[in-house]
Design a protein around this motif. Sequence first.
Motif, PDB file in Angstrom:
ATOM      1  N   VAL A  30       0.847  -1.023  -0.037  1.00 26.27           N
ATOM      2  CA  VAL A  30      -0.291  -0.084   0.084  1.00 26.27           C
ATOM      3  C   VAL A  30       0.928   1.106  -0.124  1.00 26.27           C
ATOM      4  CG1 VAL A  30      -1.908   1.239   1.177  1.00 26.27           C
ATOM      5  CG2 VAL A  30      -1.805  -1.230   1.282  1.00 26.27           C
ATOM      6  N   SER A  31       0.652   2.239  -0.746  1.00 29.64           N
ATOM      7  CA  SER A  31       0.968   3.449  -0.773  1.00 29.64           C
ATOM      8  C   SER A  31       0.120   4.648  -0.747  1.00 29.64           C
ATOM      9  CB  SER A  31       2.214   3.809  -1.938  1.00 29.64           C
ATOM     10  OG  SER A  31       3.139   3.216  -1.884  1.00 29.64           O
ATOM     11  N   VAL A  32       0.213   5.727   0.315  1.00 31.31           N
ATOM     12  CA  VAL A  32      -0.810   6.875   0.061  1.00 31.31           C
ATOM     13  C   VAL A  32       0.019   7.945   0.217  1.00 31.31           C
ATOM     14  CG1 VAL A  32      -2.424   7.705   1.772  1.00 31.31           C
ATOM     15  CG2 VAL A  32      -2.495   5.335   1.761  1.00 31.31           C
ATOM     16  N   VAL A  33      -0.167   8.829  -0.876  1.00 29.36           N
ATOM     17  CA  VAL A  33       0.595   9.921  -1.008  1.00 29.36           C
ATOM     18  C   VAL A  33      -0.529  10.902  -0.979  1.00 29.36           C
ATOM     19  CG1 VAL A  33       2.002  11.034  -2.906  1.00 29.36           C
ATOM     20  CG2 VAL A  33       1.744   8.681  -2.898  1.00 29.36           C
ATOM     21  N   VAL A  34      -0.246  11.892   0.131  1.00 32.14           N
ATOM     22  CA  VAL A  34      -1.091  13.079   0.323  1.00 32.14           C
ATOM     23  C   VAL A  34      -0.671  14.087  -0.625  1.00 32.14           C
ATOM     24  CG1 VAL A  34      -1.252  14.883   2.038  1.00 32.14           C
ATOM     25  CG2 VAL A  34      -0.757  12.651   2.967  1.00 32.14           C
ATOM     26  N   GLN A  35      -1.762  14.601  -1.198  1.00 35.29           N
ATOM     27  CA  GLN A  35      -1.709  15.682  -2.197  1.00 35.29           C
ATOM     28  C   GLN A  35      -1.896  17.063  -1.599  1.00 35.29           C
ATOM     29  OE1 GLN A  35      -0.872  14.794  -5.328  1.00 35.29           O
ATOM     30  NE2 GLN A  35      -0.603  13.080  -4.541  1.00 35.29           N
ATOM     31  N   SER A  36      -2.819  16.945  -0.544  1.00 36.52           N
ATOM     32  CA  SER A  36      -3.236  18.283   0.151  1.00 36.52           C
ATOM     33  C   SER A  36      -3.689  18.109   1.614  1.00 36.52           C
ATOM     34  CB  SER A  36      -4.082  19.260  -0.624  1.00 36.52           C
ATOM     35  OG  SER A  36      -5.404  18.632  -0.876  1.00 36.52           O
ATOM     36  N   GLY A  37      -3.751  18.973   2.438  1.00 41.65           N
ATOM     37  CA  GLY A  37      -4.255  18.695   3.813  1.00 41.65           C
ATOM     38  C   GLY A  37      -3.952  19.827   4.748  1.00 41.65           C
ATOM     39  N   THR A  38      -4.710  19.860   5.751  1.00 41.39           N
ATOM     40  CA  THR A  38      -4.698  20.795   6.844  1.00 41.39           C
ATOM     41  C   THR A  38      -4.668  20.334   8.092  1.00 41.39           C
ATOM     42  OG1 THR A  38      -5.922  22.358   5.304  1.00 41.39           O
ATOM     43  CG2 THR A  38      -5.696  22.896   7.611  1.00 41.39           C
ATOM     44  N   PHE A  39      -3.842  20.726   8.870  1.00 43.71           N
ATOM     45  CA  PHE A  39      -3.954  20.399  10.538  1.00 43.71           C
ATOM     46  C   PHE A  39      -4.516  21.790  11.242  1.00 43.71           C
ATOM     47  CE2 PHE A  39      -1.690  20.916  14.268  1.00 43.71           C
ATOM     48  CZ  PHE A  39      -2.040  19.983  15.184  1.00 43.71           C
ATOM     49  N   ASP A  40      -5.239  21.526  12.118  1.00 45.22           N
ATOM     50  CA  ASP A  40      -6.001  22.804  12.932  1.00 45.22           C
ATOM     51  C   ASP A  40      -5.906  22.384  14.234  1.00 45.22           C
ATOM     52  OD1 ASP A  40      -7.387  25.403  12.941  1.00 45.22           O
ATOM     53  OD2 ASP A  40      -8.539  23.905  13.854  1.00 45.22           O
ATOM     54  N   ASN A  41      -5.524  23.295  15.129  1.00 41.43           N
ATOM     55  CA  ASN A  41      -5.528  23.013  16.579  1.00 41.43           C
ATOM     56  C   ASN A  41      -6.313  24.457  17.168  1.00 41.43           C
ATOM     57  OD1 ASN A  41      -5.544  22.599  19.384  1.00 41.43           O
ATOM     58  ND2 ASN A  41      -3.147  23.105  19.510  1.00 41.43           N
ATOM     59  N   ASN A  42      -7.479  24.703  17.109  1.00 36.15           N
ATOM     60  CA  ASN A  42      -8.155  25.779  17.703  1.00 36.15           C
ATOM     61  C   ASN A  42      -7.491  26.941  17.168  1.00 36.15           C
ATOM     62  OD1 ASN A  42      -9.700  24.541  19.974  1.00 36.15           O
ATOM     63  ND2 ASN A  42      -7.775  23.643  20.241  1.00 36.15           N
ATOM     64  N   GLY A  43      -7.333  27.223  15.690  1.00 32.92           N
ATOM     65  CA  GLY A  43      -7.027  28.288  15.154  1.00 32.92           C
ATOM     66  C   GLY A  43      -5.540  28.095  14.749  1.00 32.92           C
ATOM     67  N   PHE A  44      -4.600  27.195  15.193  1.00 33.13           N
ATOM     68  CA  PHE A  44      -3.341  27.282  14.654  1.00 33.13           C
ATOM     69  C   PHE A  44      -3.433  26.382  13.438  1.00 33.13           C
ATOM     70  CE2 PHE A  44       0.525  25.244  14.571  1.00 33.13           C
ATOM     71  CZ  PHE A  44       1.720  26.268  14.720  1.00 33.13           C
ATOM     72  N   ASN A  45      -3.125  26.761  12.468  1.00 32.56           N
ATOM     73  CA  ASN A  45      -3.256  25.968  11.070  1.00 32.56           C
ATOM     74  C   ASN A  45      -1.898  25.859  10.403  1.00 32.56           C
ATOM     75  OD1 ASN A  45      -6.147  26.130  11.051  1.00 32.56           O
ATOM     76  ND2 ASN A  45      -5.880  28.528  10.567  1.00 32.56           N
ATOM     77  N   LEU A  46      -1.889  24.551   9.817  1.00 31.14           N
ATOM     78  CA  LEU A  46      -0.855  24.238   9.159  1.00 31.14           C
ATOM     79  C   LEU A  46      -1.157  23.359   8.040  1.00 31.14           C
ATOM     80  CD1 LEU A  46       2.423  24.355   9.318  1.00 31.14           C
ATOM     81  CD2 LEU A  46       2.354  22.173  10.659  1.00 31.14           C
ATOM     82  N   PRO A  47      -1.168  23.705   6.768  1.00 29.51           N
ATOM     83  CA  PRO A  47      -1.433  23.135   5.631  1.00 29.51           C
ATOM     84  C   PRO A  47      -0.221  22.137   5.205  1.00 29.51           C
ATOM     85  CG  PRO A  47      -1.363  25.446   4.938  1.00 29.51           C
ATOM     86  CD  PRO A  47      -0.820  25.426   6.524  1.00 29.51           C
ATOM     87  N   ILE A  48      -0.738  21.042   4.544  1.00 27.50           N
ATOM     88  CA  ILE A  48       0.272  20.105   4.228  1.00 27.50           C
ATOM     89  C   ILE A  48       0.336  19.984   2.741  1.00 27.50           C
ATOM     90  CG2 ILE A  48       0.860  17.508   4.230  1.00 27.50           C
ATOM     91  CD1 ILE A  48      -0.780  17.435   6.776  1.00 27.50           C
ATOM     92  N   GLY A  49       1.415  19.975   2.036  1.00 32.47           N
ATOM     93  CA  GLY A  49       1.312  19.948   0.582  1.00 32.47           C
ATOM     94  C   GLY A  49       1.647  18.945  -0.088  1.00 32.47           C
TER      95      GLY A  49
END
Length: 290
Positions: free
Chosen positions: A58-77
């Motif tokens: 299995v391979s899972v390749v993230v194309q985009s994403g967002t981590f959020d902690n109560n307004g602290f945001n960090l996108p994943i590219g």
Amino acid sequence: MQKSHKNGNRRLGTRVAVIAGSAGAVLAFAAPMASAQDPVDNSVPGAAVCPATAESCVSVVVQSGTFDNNGFNLPIGKGDMIIAAEAGSGEGESTVLLPRDDGHNGVYSKPLTVPGGVLGIDLPFGNLFGLAAVTAEVEATAAPTLNGIITDMDLSIPVRMKINNAFLGDNCYLGSEAAPVNLRLAPDPSVVPTYTVLPSTALKVSPVGNEATGFALPAASGCGPFGVLNPIVNWRAKVPATSGTSLSTISDAYLYPGGLTGSDPLDDLGGGTGSSGSSGSSGSSGSSGS
């Protein structure tokens, strides 16, 4: 238990075979219509980790994403994170992945730049020549598990997040191997994937939507000498937090046998830095810990 295990694997195999067979028929029908100027990418991202003797990987390749902690945001590219491993034996309707023995537990993540660095404000001269820069790196503490039917890509991953900065040292973490952050990346029903059989015999599932919500984030530990900088990391990252957390991703997934041509995730990491995120609010709603 053994009967349940066999039945689960039989249902899994039947589902994959039906999907692959249908997609293969469509691909065969369409092949004569394809132009010579439209080559098909026959390689599989992450396939280098899969042993040639493996029946399935299995391979899972993230194309985009967002981590959020109560307004602290960090996108994943695109390319910032990949999960790649051999698919191990199932327990009922779950499949535990068998990662390569390289210390990553099958999860390969680039350090993600935290905009604003230590203070939440981008300082001149490249955040003071990097001294105020911060990156966050996801590390799996154990192999991921695929829950339910393998093509659903319902993932459970225990992780810790390494926080990197010139002053924090090499042992600054949110979560630990003994007490990780447990992510259940369940399928997002609003994202409808398509199934394509590549000429390499790999089954590509895309797009795959996943979302984890309401997971707990612990206070920082090991930041700076004797943990003296833990309170600063807690303030900046808004931890500890027991609610208001989420992680959503859109990925391409591949199911394939061993021996296929593909990239090595360690080469893809290349020691570089992943996508930059938005700094969000620099204040913290959580209390400081040590």
